[in-house]
Design an enzyme around this catalytic site. Structure first.
Site, PDB file in Angstrom:
ATOM      1  N   MET A 336       0.817  -1.210   0.000  1.00  8.98           N
ATOM      2  CA  MET A 336       0.000   0.000   0.000  1.00  8.98           C
ATOM      3  C   MET A 336       0.855   1.265   0.000  1.00  8.98           C
ATOM      4  O   MET A 336       0.637   2.173  -0.804  1.00  8.98           O
ATOM      5  CB  MET A 336      -0.938   0.008   1.218  1.00  8.98           C
ATOM      6  CG  MET A 336      -1.933  -1.113   1.230  1.00  8.98           C
ATOM      7  SD  MET A 336      -2.954  -1.182  -0.254  1.00  8.98           S
ATOM      8  CE  MET A 336      -3.999   0.247  -0.038  1.00  8.98           C
ATOM      9  N   ASP A 355      10.950   3.357   5.405  1.00 13.15           N
ATOM     10  CA  ASP A 355      10.663   1.986   5.840  1.00 13.15           C
ATOM     11  C   ASP A 355      11.849   1.503   6.676  1.00 13.15           C
ATOM     12  O   ASP A 355      12.951   2.059   6.603  1.00 13.15           O
ATOM     13  CB  ASP A 355      10.455   1.085   4.607  1.00 13.15           C
ATOM     14  CG  ASP A 355       9.665  -0.173   4.928  1.00 13.15           C
ATOM     15  OD1 ASP A 355       8.523  -0.293   4.456  1.00 13.15           O
ATOM     16  OD2 ASP A 355      10.183  -1.039   5.662  1.00 13.15           O
ATOM     17  N   VAL A 412       2.052   1.124   7.764  1.00  8.71           N
ATOM     18  CA  VAL A 412       2.832   0.013   8.351  1.00  8.71           C
ATOM     19  C   VAL A 412       1.850  -1.084   8.773  1.00  8.71           C
ATOM     20  O   VAL A 412       0.670  -1.037   8.433  1.00  8.71           O
ATOM     21  CB  VAL A 412       3.711   0.489   9.539  1.00  8.71           C
ATOM     22  CG1 VAL A 412       4.648   1.609   9.092  1.00  8.71           C
ATOM     23  CG2 VAL A 412       2.879   0.928  10.722  1.00  8.71           C
ATOM     24  N   GLU A 414      -0.821  -3.654  10.397  1.00  5.09           N
ATOM     25  CA  GLU A 414      -2.151  -3.360  10.956  1.00  5.09           C
ATOM     26  C   GLU A 414      -2.212  -3.789  12.429  1.00  5.09           C
ATOM     27  O   GLU A 414      -2.989  -4.683  12.800  1.00  5.09           O
ATOM     28  CB  GLU A 414      -3.200  -4.086  10.093  1.00  5.09           C
ATOM     29  CG  GLU A 414      -4.632  -3.786  10.401  1.00  5.09           C
ATOM     30  CD  GLU A 414      -5.106  -2.400   9.960  1.00  5.09           C
ATOM     31  OE1 GLU A 414      -4.311  -1.611   9.440  1.00  5.09           O
ATOM     32  OE2 GLU A 414      -6.286  -2.119  10.177  1.00  5.09           O
ATOM     33  N   LYS A 419       1.157   1.091  15.152  1.00  2.00           N
ATOM     34  CA  LYS A 419       0.752   2.351  14.507  1.00  2.00           C
ATOM     35  C   LYS A 419       0.878   3.503  15.503  1.00  2.00           C
ATOM     36  O   LYS A 419       1.355   4.597  15.151  1.00  2.00           O
ATOM     37  CB  LYS A 419      -0.691   2.246  13.996  1.00  2.00           C
ATOM     38  CG  LYS A 419      -0.849   1.274  12.832  1.00  2.00           C
ATOM     39  CD  LYS A 419      -1.990   1.664  11.930  1.00  2.00           C
ATOM     40  CE  LYS A 419      -2.299   0.620  10.880  1.00  2.00           C
ATOM     41  NZ  LYS A 419      -1.594   0.755   9.625  1.00  2.00           N
ATOM     42  N   SER A 441      -6.933  -0.286   7.718  1.00  2.00           N
ATOM     43  CA  SER A 441      -8.122  -0.839   7.067  1.00  2.00           C
ATOM     44  C   SER A 441      -9.180  -1.235   8.085  1.00  2.00           C
ATOM     45  O   SER A 441     -10.329  -1.437   7.716  1.00  2.00           O
ATOM     46  CB  SER A 441      -7.746  -2.044   6.198  1.00  2.00           C
ATOM     47  OG  SER A 441      -6.994  -2.962   6.933  1.00  2.00           O
ATOM     48  N   HIS A 462      -8.179   5.709   3.914  1.00  2.00           N
ATOM     49  CA  HIS A 462      -8.242   4.299   3.559  1.00  2.00           C
ATOM     50  C   HIS A 462      -8.241   4.126   2.043  1.00  2.00           C
ATOM     51  O   HIS A 462      -9.264   4.301   1.384  1.00  2.00           O
ATOM     52  CB  HIS A 462      -9.489   3.652   4.189  1.00  2.00           C
ATOM     53  CG  HIS A 462      -9.567   2.177   3.965  1.00  2.00           C
ATOM     54  ND1 HIS A 462     -10.748   1.484   3.929  1.00  2.00           N
ATOM     55  CD2 HIS A 462      -8.609   1.255   3.756  1.00  2.00           C
ATOM     56  CE1 HIS A 462     -10.502   0.199   3.708  1.00  2.00           C
ATOM     57  NE2 HIS A 462      -9.211   0.048   3.597  1.00  2.00           N
ATOM     58  N   ASN A 465      -6.638  -1.563  -2.588  1.00  2.00           N
ATOM     59  CA  ASN A 465      -5.578  -2.258  -3.305  1.00  2.00           C
ATOM     60  C   ASN A 465      -6.107  -2.774  -4.648  1.00  2.00           C
ATOM     61  O   ASN A 465      -7.170  -3.405  -4.656  1.00  2.00           O
ATOM     62  CB  ASN A 465      -5.123  -3.438  -2.426  1.00  2.00           C
ATOM     63  CG  ASN A 465      -3.887  -4.116  -2.947  1.00  2.00           C
ATOM     64  OD1 ASN A 465      -3.228  -3.619  -3.848  1.00  2.00           O
ATOM     65  ND2 ASN A 465      -3.583  -5.273  -2.376  1.00  2.00           N
ATOM     66  N   GLU A 474     -11.561   6.272   1.368  1.00  2.00           N
ATOM     67  CA  GLU A 474     -12.431   6.616   2.491  1.00  2.00           C
ATOM     68  C   GLU A 474     -11.630   7.550   3.403  1.00  2.00           C
ATOM     69  O   GLU A 474     -10.542   7.194   3.858  1.00  2.00           O
ATOM     70  CB  GLU A 474     -12.821   5.354   3.263  1.00  2.00           C
ATOM     71  CG  GLU A 474     -13.807   4.473   2.513  1.00  2.00           C
ATOM     72  CD  GLU A 474     -14.220   3.245   3.318  1.00  2.00           C
ATOM     73  OE1 GLU A 474     -15.420   3.048   3.540  1.00  2.00           O
ATOM     74  OE2 GLU A 474     -13.332   2.475   3.736  1.00  2.00           O
TER      75      GLU A 474
END
Ligand code: NAI
Length: 729
Positions: A336, A355, A412, A414, A419, A441, A462, A465, A474
């Protein structure tokens, strides 16, 4: 004066004569300028058409004229086509036919004017705006990146009905006009010129002067003749038949015949080369009358209007505009994050991707490069644009270098503490007004923002993919997210070419909250004996882009179960995940990523998946096999409708229009139904309630944990049904 009655007037209709200015810069020349005071961009609405009629009458009588130029009020502002609000309102086929014929008459009079007529076009030139240009002798287009020319009517469930369906084929021949009209593509000026859609391109600053010189005969220009071979091909009935049958096959494969306008347009274009102007006009008017009053057009227009409404979300209600983002960053360069960073760099934002893994960064930059190379090869972008997109992306392993960013998007893992930690660290590096967006998500944006200083700047973004292809974002408003940050995030989504929908911070947000009950119902029907390939076919016929089992295989059983479980925790028993999901997981049967789910996925791009042969062992019952096609579809689709009604009741999106936009752009819900609620309206809310109640009372539901609750209609739906009302007004 032509009678245009029937073409609905806009609310703020100006006085007669106010929509068009005629200038006389030199003897023998008239410049007709579309300049309606009630529109920021001219629309060929009832008042403008009325004024054009009066202007044409004057021009017809003026014997002193040698040339006429038709243009917009400013560079980049010709006209935006027909009045979509009026199309949405028109319901009586007879009125529509009469109105279309009246406009034809007017355009024919423009075509018949004695002085040379030249359209000088720039900016968006779709539909009616291009059709009026086609009625002029010659067309000159501004050679800039913003000019886009074409006939997108089929995307609204109609066809080019003001001459486009017969004038364009006569101008550029069958193959190119079929491509333009059936796809509804808008072309850059240079491409339109190469295809013969316009006769000349000019630098924007010289557009008007060039058009004037051509109109006055100082510059010689003639419409390019396509040569006798092309002409003979178009008029050869065998060749036309062959082209039509190939095109019909492609259309049927793509649309399953659900979009009648495309098939009508095909017939119209094929017949055009041998059609007289009058007969072409009559046929167009009859087709438009049928199509514009039909349900598919109304549904597609409602989606279009929703997209237009979404475009306004990038500003505050008082017209406040967020400052332009020059520098941005993405943390997490996986599937993503890599896609988001690439999209940002593409749109001219200096983007740094961060990253922990150098390999992930290399892969993200490599993907960006591949994507650009591909578009360059396909001539979608030029060399300098490719260079700029490459220059705008860089990478780092050190998040301390992100201090300059005006927006950071986190993508990063979920996991809530991960987070929170990443964003907490970031908040110390960036300025206090930097927008901090999370691409979660399923986690709560409010929870992620909890310990971050200035939580009003934290928002959910949001993406879906694959990021480059999926049109929806979203925008999740956390409890403390400020209005300005929501607007600025929508503006960013729009800049990335996406459609934003603002959603409340609830579990599953809008899209997954509707997809989950649908996929779960399909899964349960399968366990109860229904054939998955049959259900996939049924849902394709219904208009979904892929069937539910193909989708589960794409998403992966693990992700589907994870989403289902978090929704179950949030909403209770009606979201109880089907236990068979676990059984599948037990065998490492995750779908496409492990090569096996409902289908076996052979390696290699072209290899086709086949239904797995060992599915019977998961089917513990047989009753669903006895359901007919309509019953199977109802159970799957109404599970979405029922949940959509609950979402509307809770205000998950601002209104039904936005909810439907999210379903069409996020789940691919058949656009010709107008979205989930549009579909409920087309079935009728009373009928939907009746069917939901029947399913809720069935023994399968009374025996299932949460089954009755899932299919019990929400109050909003019961109230609408009682009054015979609709979700969409
Ligand atoms: P991924 O596993 O492909 O990428 C995550 C990346 O984050 C990895 O490269 C990892 O090295 C990096 N990372 C982890 N911790 C980090 C840290 N502290 N600092 C910097 N980088 C770090 O994951 P994917 O699929 O891209 O998902 C990312 C987020 O997007 C998740 O929250 C996911 O739920 C969400 N999402 C995923 C979708 C999908 O279809 N994959 C769709 C929509 C949202």
């Amino acid at each position: 004066m032509t009678d245009f009655s029937g073409y609905p007037l806009p609310d703020n209709c100006p006085e007669a004569g106010e929509c068009i200015r005629v200038e006389r810069p030199e003897p023998g020349l008239a410049v007709v300028i579309l300049d309606p005071p009630h529109r920021s961009l001219a629309v060929l609405d009832a008042p403008l058409i009325r004024d054009l009629d009066a202007v044409v009458e004057d021009l017809e009588q003026d014997t002193s004229l040698n040339g006429i130029v038709l243009t917009g009020r400013a560079p980049g502002q010709f006209a935006a086509g027909a009045d979509i609000d009026a199309i949405a309102q028109l319901t009586d086929p007879k009125v529509i036919e009469k109105m279309v014929l009246a406009v034809h008459e007017l355009f024919n009079r423009i075509e018949d004017l004695k002085p040379r007529t030249v359209a000088a076009i720039s900016g968006p030139v779709p539909g009616g705006a291009f059709e009026i240009s086609l009625a002029c002798d010659l067309i000159v287009a501004s050679d800039d990146d913003k000019t886009r020319i074409g006939l997108p009517e089929t995307q609204l469930g109609i066809l080019p009905g003001w001459g486009g369906s017969h004038r364009l084929p006569k101008r550029i021949g069958l193959p190119l006009s079929l491509d333009a009209i059936l796809t509804g593509r808008l072309f850059k000026a240079r491409v339109a010129w190469k295809r013969g859609m316009v006769d000349r391109i000019a630098k924007p600053e010289y557009l008007l002067e060039v058009a004037k010189d051509i109109a006055m005969g100082r510059k010689k220009l003639q419409r390019k003749h396509r040569g006798w071979k092309a002409w003979a091909m178009d008029k050869n009935p065998l060749m036309a038949k062959f082209i039509a049958s190939q095109a019909r096959k492609t259309i049927m494969k793509k649309t399953r015949g659900k979009y009648p306008a495309v098939l009508r347009a095909l017939d119209m274009v094929i017949a055009a080369p041998s059609e007289s102007r009058e007969s072409g006009a009559r046929k167009e008017a009859i087709a438009i009358a049928e199509l514009a009053s039909g349900p598919v057009c109304k549904a597609l227009v409602s989606i279009f209007k929703g997209s237009e409404a979404a475009k306004k979300l990038g500003k505050g209600p008082d017209g406040w505009k967020p400052s332009r983002i020059e520098h941005g960053a993405v943390i997490g360069g996986g599937i993503m994050g890599g896609g988001i960073a690439s999209a940002m760099a593409d749109r001219g934002i200096w983007t740094r991707i961060c990253d922990l893994s150098a390999d992930a960064l290399d892969a993200a930059v490599m993907d960006h490069r591949k994507d650009i190379d591909k578009r360059k090869r396909r001539r979608r972008i030029r060399q300098h644009q490719a260079n700029e997109a490459l220059d705008h992306l860089d990478m780092t392993l050190d998040s301390n270098t992100l201090g300059k960013s005006q927006v950071v998007i986190e993508a990063v893992a979920e996991v809530l503490p991960v987070k929170q930690k990443v964003l907490g660290g970031l908040a110390e590096i960036v300025s206090s007004d930097c927008i901090i967006a999370t691409n979660t998500s399923s986690l709560s944006v409010t929870a992620i923002a909890n310990d971050i200083p200035n939580p009003e700047r934290v928002v959910g973004m949001h993406f879906f993919n694959p990021v480059k292809r999926m049109p929806l974002v979203e925008v999740i408003r956390g409890e403390k997210t400020s209005d300005e940050v929501v607007s600025a995030t929508c503006a960013l989504a729009l800049r990335l070419g996406k459609t934003p929908v603002v959603v409340k911070d609830v579990a599953g947000f809008q899209v997954n909250r509707l997809l989950a009950p649908y996929l779960d119902e399909a899964m349960r029907l399968f366990v109860a004996g229904a054939d998955p390939s049959r259900m996939d076919r049924l849902m394709l016929d219904f208009g979904m882009p892929m069937g539910p089992f193909t989708l589960i295989d794409e998403v992966g059983f693990d992700i589907a179960l994870h989403t289902g479980t978090s929704l179950h925790e949030a909403y209770g028993t009606r979201f109880t995940p089907c236990p068979a999901m676990n059984d599948g997981l037990g065998e490492n049967r995750l779908g496409k990523k492990t090569g096996k789910g409902f289908y076996v996925h052979p390696k290699g791009k072209k290899a086709k998946p086949s239904l797995a042969t060992d599915l019977a062992k998961f089917q513990t019952e047989t009753w669903a096999n006895k359901l007919n096609n309509a019953e199977l579809v109802d159970r799957m689709v109404l599970s979405m409708v029922g949940e959509a009604a609950r979402c509307l009741e809770e205000g998950v999106t601002e209104n039904a229009q936005m909810l439907d936009l999210a379903t069409v752009f996020g789940t691919g819900f058949a656009p010709f139904h107008g979205g989930v609620l549009g579909y409920a309206d087309s079935v009728g809310t009373t009928e939907v309630v009746k069917r939901l109640n029947i399913i809720a009372a069935s023994p399968e539901m009374t025996d299932r944990e949460g089954g009755v609750e899932k299919f019990t209609p929400a109050k909003i739906l019961i109230d609408l049904a009682a009054s015979g009302g609709k979700f969409r007004v």
